[in-house]
Design a protein around this motif. Structure first.
Motif, PDB file in Angstrom:
ATOM      1  N   GLY A 197     -18.248  68.099 -53.186  1.00  0.00           N
ATOM      2  CA  GLY A 197     -18.331  66.640 -53.233  1.00  0.00           C
ATOM      3  C   GLY A 197     -17.474  66.019 -52.151  1.00  0.00           C
ATOM      4  N   GLY A 201     -12.557  61.611 -53.788  1.00  0.00           N
ATOM      5  CA  GLY A 201     -11.751  62.681 -54.374  1.00  0.00           C
ATOM      6  C   GLY A 201     -11.808  63.944 -53.550  1.00  0.00           C
ATOM      7  N   ASP A 220     -21.549  68.711 -49.542  1.00  0.00           N
ATOM      8  CA  ASP A 220     -22.094  67.532 -50.225  1.00  0.00           C
ATOM      9  C   ASP A 220     -23.609  67.488 -50.063  1.00  0.00           C
ATOM     10  OD1 ASP A 220     -20.662  64.665 -51.250  1.00  0.00           O
ATOM     11  OD2 ASP A 220     -22.821  64.646 -50.890  1.00  0.00           O
ATOM     12  N   ARG A 221     -24.279  67.060 -51.125  1.00  0.00           N
ATOM     13  CA  ARG A 221     -25.741  67.050 -51.087  1.00  0.00           C
ATOM     14  C   ARG A 221     -26.279  65.949 -50.173  1.00  0.00           C
ATOM     15  NH1 ARG A 221     -25.670  64.566 -56.403  1.00  0.00           N
ATOM     16  NH2 ARG A 221     -25.979  66.537 -57.449  1.00  0.00           N
ATOM     17  N   TYR A 222     -25.451  64.963 -49.839  1.00  0.00           N
ATOM     18  CA  TYR A 222     -25.916  63.897 -48.966  1.00  0.00           C
ATOM     19  C   TYR A 222     -25.686  64.261 -47.500  1.00  0.00           C
ATOM     20  CZ  TYR A 222     -25.871  61.275 -53.317  1.00  0.00           C
ATOM     21  OH  TYR A 222     -26.068  60.863 -54.606  1.00  0.00           O
ATOM     22  N   GLN A 228     -20.295  57.937 -53.418  1.00  0.00           N
ATOM     23  CA  GLN A 228     -21.026  56.732 -53.839  1.00  0.00           C
ATOM     24  C   GLN A 228     -20.424  55.482 -53.242  1.00  0.00           C
ATOM     25  OE1 GLN A 228     -23.713  57.240 -54.878  1.00  0.00           O
ATOM     26  NE2 GLN A 228     -23.626  59.227 -55.893  1.00  0.00           N
ATOM     27  N   ILE A 229     -19.120  55.384 -53.245  1.00  0.00           N
ATOM     28  CA  ILE A 229     -18.516  54.139 -52.771  1.00  0.00           C
ATOM     29  C   ILE A 229     -18.516  54.078 -51.249  1.00  0.00           C
ATOM     30  CG2 ILE A 229     -16.138  55.017 -52.827  1.00  0.00           C
ATOM     31  CD1 ILE A 229     -15.309  52.251 -53.822  1.00  0.00           C
ATOM     32  N   VAL A 264     -24.620  72.453 -54.186  1.00  0.00           N
ATOM     33  CA  VAL A 264     -24.201  73.644 -54.929  1.00  0.00           C
ATOM     34  C   VAL A 264     -25.075  73.709 -56.170  1.00  0.00           C
ATOM     35  CG1 VAL A 264     -22.301  74.797 -56.099  1.00  0.00           C
ATOM     36  CG2 VAL A 264     -21.844  73.346 -54.118  1.00  0.00           C
ATOM     37  N   PRO A 298     -17.617  66.252 -58.050  1.00  0.00           N
ATOM     38  CA  PRO A 298     -19.026  65.861 -57.919  1.00  0.00           C
ATOM     39  C   PRO A 298     -19.338  64.445 -58.373  1.00  0.00           C
ATOM     40  CG  PRO A 298     -18.742  67.129 -59.905  1.00  0.00           C
ATOM     41  CD  PRO A 298     -17.376  66.986 -59.297  1.00  0.00           C
ATOM     42  N   GLY A 299     -18.339  63.695 -58.824  1.00  0.00           N
ATOM     43  CA  GLY A 299     -18.572  62.297 -59.144  1.00  0.00           C
ATOM     44  C   GLY A 299     -19.280  62.081 -60.472  1.00  0.00           C
ATOM     45  N   GLN A 322     -27.900  49.367 -55.033  1.00  0.00           N
ATOM     46  CA  GLN A 322     -26.733  49.369 -54.155  1.00  0.00           C
ATOM     47  C   GLN A 322     -26.892  50.374 -53.011  1.00  0.00           C
ATOM     48  OE1 GLN A 322     -23.196  51.306 -55.301  1.00  0.00           O
ATOM     49  NE2 GLN A 322     -21.960  49.487 -54.919  1.00  0.00           N
ATOM     50  N   LEU A 344     -19.748  48.211 -62.399  1.00  0.00           N
ATOM     51  CA  LEU A 344     -20.662  48.529 -61.303  1.00  0.00           C
ATOM     52  C   LEU A 344     -21.644  47.376 -61.064  1.00  0.00           C
ATOM     53  CD1 LEU A 344     -21.672  50.513 -59.196  1.00  0.00           C
ATOM     54  CD2 LEU A 344     -23.101  51.573 -60.932  1.00  0.00           C
ATOM     55  N   GLU A 487     -14.342  61.279 -60.716  1.00  0.00           N
ATOM     56  CA  GLU A 487     -15.071  60.837 -61.901  1.00  0.00           C
ATOM     57  C   GLU A 487     -15.302  61.957 -62.913  1.00  0.00           C
ATOM     58  OE1 GLU A 487     -14.549  57.913 -61.279  1.00  0.00           O
ATOM     59  OE2 GLU A 487     -16.403  56.819 -60.910  1.00  0.00           O
TER      60      GLU A 487
HETATM   61  C1  LIG Z   1     -24.566  55.094 -58.101  1.00  0.00           C
HETATM   62  C2  LIG Z   1     -23.110  54.783 -58.088  1.00  0.00           C
HETATM   63  C3  LIG Z   1     -22.635  53.706 -57.348  1.00  0.00           C
HETATM   64  C4  LIG Z   1     -21.272  53.394 -57.341  1.00  0.00           C
HETATM   65  N1  LIG Z   1     -20.826  52.324 -56.629  1.00  0.00           N
HETATM   66  C5  LIG Z   1     -19.506  51.994 -56.663  1.00  0.00           C
HETATM   67  C6  LIG Z   1     -18.989  50.855 -55.965  1.00  0.00           C
HETATM   68  O1  LIG Z   1     -19.730  50.130 -55.328  1.00  0.00           O
HETATM   69  N2  LIG Z   1     -17.674  50.581 -56.037  1.00  0.00           N
HETATM   70  C7  LIG Z   1     -16.829  51.368 -56.755  1.00  0.00           C
HETATM   71  O2  LIG Z   1     -15.623  51.101 -56.803  1.00  0.00           O
HETATM   72  N3  LIG Z   1     -17.273  52.458 -57.399  1.00  0.00           N
HETATM   73  C8  LIG Z   1     -18.587  52.774 -57.383  1.00  0.00           C
HETATM   74  N4  LIG Z   1     -19.046  53.866 -58.066  1.00  0.00           N
HETATM   75  C9  LIG Z   1     -18.074  54.658 -58.812  1.00  0.00           C
HETATM   76  C10 LIG Z   1     -17.693  55.872 -57.961  1.00  0.00           C
HETATM   77  O3  LIG Z   1     -18.048  56.977 -58.725  1.00  0.00           O
HETATM   78  C11 LIG Z   1     -16.226  55.900 -57.594  1.00  0.00           C
HETATM   79  O4  LIG Z   1     -15.775  54.675 -57.110  1.00  0.00           O
HETATM   80  C12 LIG Z   1     -15.842  56.936 -56.548  1.00  0.00           C
HETATM   81  O5  LIG Z   1     -16.810  57.009 -55.522  1.00  0.00           O
HETATM   82  C13 LIG Z   1     -15.655  58.237 -57.209  1.00  0.00           C
HETATM   83  O6  LIG Z   1     -15.282  59.195 -56.268  1.00  0.00           O
HETATM   84  P1  LIG Z   1     -15.574  60.724 -56.527  1.00  0.00           P
HETATM   85  O7  LIG Z   1     -14.999  61.438 -55.359  1.00  0.00           O
HETATM   86  O8  LIG Z   1     -15.130  61.116 -57.873  1.00  0.00           O
HETATM   87  O9  LIG Z   1     -17.157  60.855 -56.572  1.00  0.00           O
HETATM   88  P2  LIG Z   1     -18.333  60.361 -55.629  1.00  0.00           P
HETATM   89  O10 LIG Z   1     -17.928  59.284 -54.722  1.00  0.00           O
HETATM   90  O11 LIG Z   1     -19.477  60.121 -56.535  1.00  0.00           O
HETATM   91  O12 LIG Z   1     -18.631  61.641 -54.748  1.00  0.00           O
HETATM   92  C14 LIG Z   1     -19.177  62.788 -55.317  1.00  0.00           C
HETATM   93  C15 LIG Z   1     -19.964  63.514 -54.262  1.00  0.00           C
HETATM   94  O13 LIG Z   1     -20.297  64.793 -54.757  1.00  0.00           O
HETATM   95  C16 LIG Z   1     -21.569  65.136 -54.304  1.00  0.00           C
HETATM   96  N5  LIG Z   1     -22.132  66.135 -55.215  1.00  0.00           N
HETATM   97  C17 LIG Z   1     -22.288  66.041 -56.549  1.00  0.00           C
HETATM   98  N6  LIG Z   1     -22.791  67.180 -57.048  1.00  0.00           N
HETATM   99  C18 LIG Z   1     -22.986  67.999 -55.995  1.00  0.00           C
HETATM  100  C19 LIG Z   1     -23.506  69.316 -55.871  1.00  0.00           C
HETATM  101  N7  LIG Z   1     -23.907  70.022 -56.935  1.00  0.00           N
HETATM  102  N8  LIG Z   1     -23.583  69.847 -54.640  1.00  0.00           N
HETATM  103  C20 LIG Z   1     -23.179  69.151 -53.547  1.00  0.00           C
HETATM  104  N9  LIG Z   1     -22.671  67.903 -53.616  1.00  0.00           N
HETATM  105  C21 LIG Z   1     -22.568  67.330 -54.827  1.00  0.00           C
HETATM  106  C22 LIG Z   1     -22.347  63.834 -54.313  1.00  0.00           C
HETATM  107  O14 LIG Z   1     -23.403  63.906 -53.404  1.00  0.00           O
HETATM  108  C23 LIG Z   1     -21.277  62.823 -53.918  1.00  0.00           C
HETATM  109  O15 LIG Z   1     -21.312  62.500 -52.557  1.00  0.00           O
HETATM  110  C24 LIG Z   1     -20.391  54.186 -58.088  1.00  0.00           C
HETATM  111  C25 LIG Z   1     -20.872  55.287 -58.808  1.00  0.00           C
HETATM  112  C26 LIG Z   1     -22.213  55.589 -58.816  1.00  0.00           C
HETATM  113  C27 LIG Z   1     -22.713  56.770 -59.616  1.00  0.00           C
END
Ligand SMILES: Cc1cc2nc3c(=O)[nH]c(=O)nc-3n(C[C@H](O)[C@H](O)[C@H](O)COP(=O)(O)OP(=O)(O)OC[C@H]3O[C@@H](n4cnc5c(N)ncnc54)[C@H](O)[C@@H]3O)c2cc1C
Ligand code: FES
Length: 634
Positions: A197, A201, A220-222, A228-229, A264, A298-299, A322, A344, A487
């Motif tokens: 991810g 984080g 990352d899958r993207y 997301q943010i 993954v 992975p969020g 979004q 959100l 997350e």
């Molecule tokens: C659709 C959506 C929109 C959001 N928009 C906002 C916003 O506008 N403002 C805000 O404050 N918060 C937003 N959030 C909340 C957001 O989750 C957190 O703010 C923050 O981005 C969390 O960070 P993170 O690193 O935990 O996860 P994320 O930012 O979600 O990053 C996780 C990453 O892991 C990758 N991933 C997941 N599973 C796999 C896998 N199996 N293999 C490879 N890659 C993988 C995903 O592609 C993603 O890029 C949003 C959440 C979602 C679901």
């Protein structure tokens, strides 16, 4: 619309096609729903005949060329129509007269137009990084300078339609040979830490670990880092927003091998050797990665509780709205409504206003009185967050205590019926509002599939629809050398993810590289944000009342087309866990693998009084993969 780097889903929507497939048994039209790769409602066939998610598939991958290059002109049109609307597309690499089918059952075609603005893709402008151009069936090709950011280390971009040439991103020290589609790739060299991810984080953890001297693989899958943010505008290599530094730091770090557009799909602990093995999928090709330790980042996923009309094309998650507005800067719809619950919605409404598309309405299901009562202590404990939410709402607060009762339309969304609903479930005066898109979000839930594969301890949320990974005071899970950040440990946003990323990195550096233990300040910061996540969970629970009021005919499982009535019957017949409901109804057996219906089934069970609902996410593969690819690994 459909600018450079746009996905096939965006191109289709921009061409006025809200739907490009029908479901197997119900014959229902479907288009995009989650917009970020979870639901699999948007399936198309890519030019190689593989099933792909249109919301993740760049138009550049379909017509050839680099998605970083400026646009030419192409068309997206139904295969049975001679003419479609022209739209700018990535890199003008579709030559005049060429046609690439992109729809399952051939409902869509991308057509290269004879137009003076169609230019050959500027494949190899000079710049600092080193790329290779090679035949798809050759492991090595000539190295030559390429555009900065045009191909990340390890990434592959096909040049030209039906081309046998690929552009392979490399840096000088770490060229990773990639197999042509359909062949298994060579295994990665072992990593010290695999970070899953590239959101806030994962990016933070990866950069700190690499600074500490460890070799990192960041997956990352993207196609672009940021999570997301930090979603970046399509077709640009520009870094925008608060995550810019973190993205730049991770992507340029000499000890971080970034693997974009790579998922993954499975993760296991090696029994007789130290470490872990991950099964990765890139453009349909599976490959393995060995690592000493893992950081799970992975969020989260969005939850949408069903209501009449929720499967109509045009009804999407708020996150999909979004994602489109962030990536494209504008929308393929003119009237968009937002509804559900949680912060959100405020963020999406603000993003829409910023892009010049203010929402027709924003409905927060919770009554203001309830929110103030429960939320005041939270706001006092986290005043900065309270102010942030207030700033997002600004002069346009949502209507509190309002809900969407029904999405109206036959082939696509035409309107929504909305009404105030008081905490006792009494429905006020209904209004019908004309719309062409409705973004819904009832809650975010941690994405725990990979953690469950490893056997990490988890806990259920108070409303019993979500599972989060349990971590100790330094982000360690119950499985040694597996840390979890962001997350996945509880939905709390960007700052929480970064604080936990820093702490996990410090803890792993202690274990793997003999650094001193994490400073107390890092532990305190992460603990504070985990408390915020707990507060947020209490503030926006999913109410059980939807389960009582939603008609039997409404689908609970979009993939397998299981109506809610069947779920109710399964529960009445004695099913007390989500897996039992799955066994009786097929809920969660479709391509989304429970990503969409797991919280719905769990909520229905909770509403029937079952305390320990379990989940639908634990499975050997976290995403569907082609059977022939699995066979090649054997
Ligand atoms: C659709 C959506 C929109 C959001 N928009 C906002 C916003 O506008 N403002 C805000 O404050 N918060 C937003 N959030 C909340 C957001 O989750 C957190 O703010 C923050 O981005 C969390 O960070 P993170 O690193 O935990 O996860 P994320 O930012 O979600 O990053 C996780 C990453 O892991 C990758 N991933 C997941 N599973 C796999 C896998 N199996 N293999 C490879 N890659 C993988 C995903 O592609 C993603 O890029 C949003 C959440 C979602 C679901
Ligand atoms: S809309 Fe593409 S996977 Fe959900």
């Amino acid at each position: 619309m459909g600018g450079t780097g746009s996905t096939v889903a965006v191109a289709a929507l921009a061409d006025g096609l809200p739907s490009w497939r029908v479901t197997r048994s119900g014959g229902e039209p479907r288009g995009i729903f989650c917009g970020i790769g979870h639901c699999h409602d948007c399936l198309v066939l890519d030019p190689d005949g593989r099933t792909a998610r249109a919301c993740l598939l760049p138009t550049a991958a379909v017509i050839g060329g680099s998605d970083q290059a400026p646009g030419g002109v192409c068309q997206v049109r139904p295969a049975d129509r001679e003419e479609g609307d022209s739209l700018p597309c990535a890199a003008g690499a579709a030559p005049s007269g060429s046609t690439t089918r992109i729809g399952p059952r051939s409902s869509l075609a991308l057509v290269g137009r004879d137009d003076s603005r169609v230019r050959p893709a500027p494949v190899i402008p000079a710049s600092a990084e080193v790329c290779q151009v090679r035949s798809a069936d050759r492991e090595e090709g000539d190295s030559l300078p390429c555009a900065a950011g045009a191909a990340h280390s390890g990434s592959t971009t096909r040049i030209g339609p039906r081309s046998s040439l690929t552009l392979v991103g490399r840096d000088d020290s770490r060229v990773r040979p990639r197999a042509a589609a359909g062949q298994s790739a060579a295994p990665h060299p072992p990593a010290d830490v695999l970070v899953i991810g590239a959101g806030p984080g994962g990016l933070t953890a990866a950069a700190d670990l690499a600074d500490g001297g460890l070799e990192i693989v960041l997956v990352d899958r993207y196609a672009r880092a940021g999570g997301q943010i930090g979603r970046q505008p399509a077709g640009t290599a520009a870094r925008t927003g608060g995550l810019a530094d973190a993205i730049g730091r991770a992507e340029t770090h000499p000890r971080i091998a970034v693997q974009p557009a790579t998922a993954v799909v499975a993760l296991r602990r090696l029994d007789h050797r130290a470490g872990f093995e991950a099964l990765l999928e890139t453009a349909g090709t599976l490959h393995l990665c060995r690592t000493r330790a893992v950081v799970l980042a992975p969020g989260a996923r969005e939850v949408v509780m069903p209501f009449p009309g929720w499967t109509l094309p045009g009804v999407v998650t708020a996150g999909a709205v979004q994602a489109l507005v962030k990536a494209e800067g504008r929308l393929p719809w003119t009237r968009v409504g937002l509804a559900g619950s949680g912060p959100l919605l405020l963020a999406v409404a603000a993003a829409l206003r910023q892009a010049g598309h203010p929402p027709a309405f924003t409905l927060e299901a919770r009554a203001l009185r309830d929110l103030v009562g429960t939320g005041l202590p939270t706001a006092l404990r986290h005043p900065a967050k309270g102010l942030q939410f207030a700033a997002l709402a600004g002069p346009h607060p949502p209507r509190f205590g309002w809900r969407v009762l029904e999405a109206v339309g036959s082939d696509r969304l035409r309107a929504a019926v909305i009404a105030p609903v008081d905490p006792d479930g009494r429905v006020g005066r209904r209004r019908t509002v004309g719309l062409d898109a409705l973004g819904i979000s009832h809650r975010l839930v941690p994405d725990v599939g990979l953690a469950l594969q490893l056997g990490c301890d988890t806990r259920s949320s108070a409303d019993r629809i979500a599972t989060a990974v349990v971590v100790d005071e330094v982000q360690a899970t119950s499985v040694p050398l597996v840390h979890a950040v962001g997350e996945i440990t509880g939905v709390g946003g960007d700052e929480k993810a970064r604080a936990e990323g820093r702490l996990a990195a410090a803890a792993l550096l202690t274990q793997l590289a003999g650094h001193r233990s994490p400073p107390a300040a890092l532990r305190r910061a992460a603990t504070r944000w985990r408390r915020f996540a707990d507060d947020l969970e209490r503030l926006h629970p999913v109410d059980d009342d939807w389960a009582a009021t939603t008609p039997d005919a409404v689908l609970a499982c979009r993939c397998e087309e299981v109506p809610l009535g069947e779920v109710r019957r399964a529960i009445a017949d004695g099913a007390t866990t989500a897996r039992a409901v799955k066994g009786l109804t097929r809920c969660g057996m479709g391509p989304c693998q429970g990503a969409v219906c797991s919280p719905i089934v769990r909520s229905a069970l909770a509403a029937a009084g079952h305390a320990d609902t379990g989940d639908l996410e634990s499975r050997p593969l976290a995403a569907p993969v082609a059977a022939d690819q699995l066979a090649r690994l054997a």
